[in-house]
Design a protein around this motif. Structure first.
Motif, PDB file in Angstrom:
ATOM      1  N   LEU A   1       0.861  -1.138  -0.090  1.00 33.46           N
ATOM      2  CA  LEU A   1       0.006   0.020   0.120  1.00 33.46           C
ATOM      3  C   LEU A   1       0.858   1.339   0.099  1.00 33.46           C
ATOM      4  CD1 LEU A   1      -2.981  -0.720   2.729  1.00 33.46           C
ATOM      5  CD2 LEU A   1      -2.774  -1.189   0.225  1.00 33.46           C
ATOM      6  N   LYS A   2       0.433   2.227  -0.762  1.00 32.37           N
ATOM      7  CA  LYS A   2       1.283   3.517  -0.681  1.00 32.37           C
ATOM      8  C   LYS A   2       0.978   4.415   0.380  1.00 32.37           C
ATOM      9  CE  LYS A   2       2.212   5.355  -4.834  1.00 32.37           C
ATOM     10  NZ  LYS A   2       1.913   6.040  -6.079  1.00 32.37           N
ATOM     11  N   VAL A   3       1.951   5.017   0.893  1.00 28.63           N
ATOM     12  CA  VAL A   3       1.839   5.887   2.077  1.00 28.63           C
ATOM     13  C   VAL A   3       1.068   7.245   1.265  1.00 28.63           C
ATOM     14  CG1 VAL A   3       3.019   7.409   3.842  1.00 28.63           C
ATOM     15  CG2 VAL A   3       3.495   5.091   3.354  1.00 28.63           C
TER      16      VAL A   3
ATOM     17  N   ARG B   1     -12.946  -3.721  11.652  1.00 23.78           N
ATOM     18  CA  ARG B   1     -13.966  -3.477  12.819  1.00 23.78           C
ATOM     19  C   ARG B   1     -13.012  -2.366  13.616  1.00 23.78           C
ATOM     20  NH1 ARG B   1     -13.735  -7.272  16.027  1.00 23.78           N
ATOM     21  NH2 ARG B   1     -12.348  -8.755  14.707  1.00 23.78           N
ATOM     22  N   ALA B   2     -13.917  -1.649  14.282  1.00 21.54           N
ATOM     23  CA  ALA B   2     -13.012  -0.666  15.257  1.00 21.54           C
ATOM     24  C   ALA B   2     -12.361  -1.285  16.271  1.00 21.54           C
ATOM     25  CB  ALA B   2     -14.227   0.314  15.940  1.00 21.54           C
ATOM     26  N   GLY B   3     -11.171  -1.183  16.241  1.00 22.76           N
ATOM     27  CA  GLY B   3     -10.155  -1.770  17.403  1.00 22.76           C
ATOM     28  C   GLY B   3      -8.890  -2.544  16.820  1.00 22.76           C
ATOM     29  N   GLN B   4      -9.291  -2.678  15.559  1.00 21.41           N
ATOM     30  CA  GLN B   4      -8.206  -3.628  14.920  1.00 21.41           C
ATOM     31  C   GLN B   4      -7.046  -2.978  14.601  1.00 21.41           C
ATOM     32  OE1 GLN B   4     -10.803  -5.859  11.651  1.00 21.41           O
ATOM     33  NE2 GLN B   4     -10.104  -7.538  12.764  1.00 21.41           N
ATOM     34  N   HIS B   5      -5.970  -3.913  14.116  1.00 19.53           N
ATOM     35  CA  HIS B   5      -4.830  -3.169  13.768  1.00 19.53           C
ATOM     36  C   HIS B   5      -4.181  -3.883  12.553  1.00 19.53           C
ATOM     37  CE1 HIS B   5      -3.238  -7.001  15.002  1.00 19.53           C
ATOM     38  NE2 HIS B   5      -3.711  -6.973  16.374  1.00 19.53           N
ATOM     39  N   LEU B   6      -3.337  -3.012  12.020  1.00 22.11           N
ATOM     40  CA  LEU B   6      -2.262  -3.547  10.718  1.00 22.11           C
ATOM     41  C   LEU B   6      -1.076  -3.979  11.087  1.00 22.11           C
ATOM     42  CD1 LEU B   6      -3.522  -0.401   8.347  1.00 22.11           C
ATOM     43  CD2 LEU B   6      -4.567  -2.791   8.508  1.00 22.11           C
ATOM     44  N   ALA B   7      -0.452  -5.029  10.595  1.00 19.94           N
ATOM     45  CA  ALA B   7       0.865  -5.217  10.612  1.00 19.94           C
ATOM     46  C   ALA B   7       1.726  -4.631   9.406  1.00 19.94           C
ATOM     47  CB  ALA B   7       1.168  -6.700  10.701  1.00 19.94           C
ATOM     48  N   LEU B   8       2.827  -3.994   9.630  1.00 25.11           N
ATOM     49  CA  LEU B   8       3.496  -3.499   8.396  1.00 25.11           C
ATOM     50  C   LEU B   8       4.794  -4.010   8.481  1.00 25.11           C
ATOM     51  CD1 LEU B   8       3.165   0.571   9.323  1.00 25.11           C
ATOM     52  CD2 LEU B   8       1.507  -1.224   8.403  1.00 25.11           C
TER      53      LEU B   8
ATOM     54  N   PRO C   1       5.706  10.111   2.448  1.00 27.26           N
ATOM     55  CA  PRO C   1       4.740   9.864   1.274  1.00 27.26           C
ATOM     56  C   PRO C   1       4.871   9.575   0.023  1.00 27.26           C
ATOM     57  CG  PRO C   1       4.049  12.007   2.662  1.00 27.26           C
ATOM     58  CD  PRO C   1       5.560  11.611   3.039  1.00 27.26           C
ATOM     59  N   GLY C   2       4.307   8.689  -0.582  1.00 26.39           N
ATOM     60  CA  GLY C   2       4.618   8.081  -1.891  1.00 26.39           C
ATOM     61  C   GLY C   2       5.398   6.737  -1.851  1.00 26.39           C
ATOM     62  N   GLU C   3       5.907   6.632  -0.672  1.00 29.42           N
ATOM     63  CA  GLU C   3       6.765   5.294  -0.504  1.00 29.42           C
ATOM     64  C   GLU C   3       5.472   4.235  -0.389  1.00 29.42           C
ATOM     65  OE1 GLU C   3       9.823   4.010   2.734  1.00 29.42           O
ATOM     66  OE2 GLU C   3       9.942   6.022   2.153  1.00 29.42           O
ATOM     67  N   THR C   4       6.237   2.870  -0.719  1.00 31.19           N
ATOM     68  CA  THR C   4       4.962   1.636  -0.512  1.00 31.19           C
ATOM     69  C   THR C   4       5.635   0.846   0.598  1.00 31.19           C
ATOM     70  OG1 THR C   4       4.338   1.995  -2.983  1.00 31.19           O
ATOM     71  CG2 THR C   4       4.144  -0.300  -1.708  1.00 31.19           C
ATOM     72  N   LEU C   5       4.572   0.291   1.463  1.00 29.96           N
ATOM     73  CA  LEU C   5       5.044  -0.763   2.405  1.00 29.96           C
ATOM     74  C   LEU C   5       4.153  -1.709   2.396  1.00 29.96           C
ATOM     75  CD1 LEU C   5       5.580   1.037   5.858  1.00 29.96           C
ATOM     76  CD2 LEU C   5       7.370   0.050   4.268  1.00 29.96           C
ATOM     77  N   PRO C   6       4.657  -3.302   2.502  1.00 28.06           N
ATOM     78  CA  PRO C   6       3.663  -4.260   2.815  1.00 28.06           C
ATOM     79  C   PRO C   6       2.719  -4.074   4.075  1.00 28.06           C
ATOM     80  CG  PRO C   6       5.964  -4.837   2.390  1.00 28.06           C
ATOM     81  CD  PRO C   6       5.991  -3.476   2.631  1.00 28.06           C
ATOM     82  N   VAL C   7       1.460  -4.191   3.554  1.00 29.24           N
ATOM     83  CA  VAL C   7       0.466  -3.887   4.724  1.00 29.24           C
ATOM     84  C   VAL C   7      -0.372  -5.227   5.076  1.00 29.24           C
ATOM     85  CG1 VAL C   7      -1.296  -2.608   5.838  1.00 29.24           C
ATOM     86  CG2 VAL C   7       0.608  -1.311   4.632  1.00 29.24           C
ATOM     87  N   LEU C   8      -0.149  -5.755   6.208  1.00 29.07           N
ATOM     88  CA  LEU C   8      -1.276  -6.697   6.482  1.00 29.07           C
ATOM     89  C   LEU C   8      -2.754  -6.289   6.385  1.00 29.07           C
ATOM     90  CD1 LEU C   8      -0.548 -10.114   6.785  1.00 29.07           C
ATOM     91  CD2 LEU C   8      -0.661  -9.588   9.161  1.00 29.07           C
ATOM     92  N   THR C   9      -3.510  -7.348   5.852  1.00 27.73           N
ATOM     93  CA  THR C   9      -5.090  -6.897   6.080  1.00 27.73           C
ATOM     94  C   THR C   9      -5.264  -6.953   7.567  1.00 27.73           C
ATOM     95  OG1 THR C   9      -5.351  -9.236   5.761  1.00 27.73           O
ATOM     96  CG2 THR C   9      -5.915  -7.729   3.695  1.00 27.73           C
ATOM     97  N   PRO C  10      -6.451  -6.046   7.947  1.00 35.55           N
ATOM     98  CA  PRO C  10      -6.544  -6.142   9.328  1.00 35.55           C
ATOM     99  C   PRO C  10      -6.791  -7.241  10.146  1.00 35.55           C
ATOM    100  CG  PRO C  10      -7.915  -4.412   8.093  1.00 35.55           C
ATOM    101  CD  PRO C  10      -7.393  -5.305   7.083  1.00 35.55           C
TER     102      PRO C  10
END
Ligand code: FES
Length: 366
Positions: free
Chosen positions: A16-18, A46-53, A104-113
């Motif tokens: 995902l792009k920042v 859902r409210a309260g969840q997190h993302l792993a980067l 901003p513009g950089e991309t990081l691998p982001v886990l689904t919530p």
């Protein structure tokens, strides 16, 4: 859980792009990722969840590590953007990169919530809710409070936040905006542990005794449908003790620990491991069986064959590696990420589990 999330089974990485980075305090930022239309259902949260980067940790760009950060925005089944709060940890492997180098513009691998912290079931109409948070623990609770107050016109929320100082408090503006929007339904009490001018019940460190005195002065504790505790281990432990002393049933208390530095060390193995054991695991609809090496945790065995197995903290805190124990018995070193009802239903944390029986079977898709 949204139907999209339910279908997803376990979390998966996408790049995902920042879109934006906003400074919140001298040592914390809010990072916003843009979610392309084709991935929005997969990132429904859902409210309260997190993302792993997955964050670069070396200078050559090759090495990386994973960290989880909570989403601060209100619940959204198909978000166009996702914002997380990231506080810089001294000597941390990942948070200094996010705070000082990510742009901003950089991309990081982001886990689904992922993550189970938050509202369970349908909120009680007109119900009261309470939260005790410390430091960056405000992040998921901001999402929970905004979601509850926005969706349920008679819901009321009491937020007790503890910060070292006003300067170090994350999301001050967002909490103030929420208060302006819902002046009669949101109550905010701030305790600043390092500011000398503060006096009364909120002065200094919030411990169990102080909370047991403070909370009944703020709201009718027995009427509160759900309590959300989030922050360092010590604060959560004290808040839970304070609530239990006030007669709050454990089932109404939801916890998310951010730092376990002050938690007791894991129990040593009780010598109950079988000499040989085999793990069977189902992940994304595919199953496999592998022999376990002596002393090996179940997640490590799965990862040897299935590098797509979900995990982030490996410390029993984030819940990303949660799996259903279909067969056999396991012993967990720690399980801070599972609520009592999840444990009773048969869920385990693969990163903390050792086999107790010769055959163990996990299902990551349930
Ligand atoms: S990876 Fe975080 S609890 Fe297992």
């Amino acid at each position: 859980m949204t139907s999209a999330a339910a279908r997803r089974g376990h979390a998966v990485f996408h790049d995902l792009k920042v879109a934006d980075i906003r400074r919140l305090t001298p040592d914390a930022v809010a990072v916003t990722f843009a979610v392309p239309p084709e991935l929005r259902a997969a990132y429904g949260f859902r409210a309260g969840q997190h993302l792993a980067l997955r964050i670069p940790t070396g200078t050559d760009g090759g090495a990386s590590d994973r960290r989880t950060y909570s989403i601060c925005s209100p619940e959204d089944p198909e978000p166009a953007e996702l914002t997380v709060g990231v506080r810089e940890v001294a000597d941390g492997a990942c948070s200094p990169y996010v705070n000082r180098r990510l742009a901003p513009g950089e991309t990081l691998p982001v886990l689904t919530p992922a993550g189970r912290f938050g509202l369970r079931g349908t909120p009680v109409p007109g119900g009261r809710y309470g939260a005790v948070v410390g430091g960056s623990g405000i992040t998921p609770v901001l999402s929970i409070a905004a979601t509850l107050l926005g969706r349920h016109p008679r819901a009321r929320f009491c937020l007790v936040r503890s910060d070292r100082s006003a300067d170090s408090a994350m999301f001050l503006e967002e909490v103030a905006d929420l208060k302006d929007r819902y002046p009669d339904r949101l109550q905010v009490v701030q305790s600043l542990s390092r500011e000398e001018q503060q006096a009364g019940l909120t002065a200094g460190r919030l411990d169990a005794a102080r909370l047991a005195e403070l909370l009944p002065a703020l709201l009718p504790v027995a009427e509160v449908a759900g309590w959300f505790l989030c922050g360092p281990f010590g604060l959560i432990q004290q808040a839970e003790r304070g609530l239990r002393a006030l007669g709050v049933p454990r089932g109404r208390i939801h916890e998310e620990i951010f730092h376990v530095d002050d938690a007791p060390a894991p129990e040593p193995a009780a010598g109950d491991a079988p000499e040989h054991s085999t793990l069977t695991a189902t992940l994304a609809g595919r199953s496999g069986s592998w022999p376990l090496r002596p002393g090996e945790k179940l997640l490590d065995a799965v990862l040897r064959a299935r590098p797509d197995a979900p995990y982030a903290c490996r410390g029993g805190v984030c819940g990303t590696c949660r799996a259903f124990l279909v067969r056999g018995e396991v012993r967990m070193d720690r399980s801070y990420a599972l609520e009592p009802d999840e444990l009773a239903a048969g869920y385990v944390l693969a990163c903390q589990s050792h086999p107790v029986t010769e055959q163990v079977e996990l299902d990551f898709d349930r």
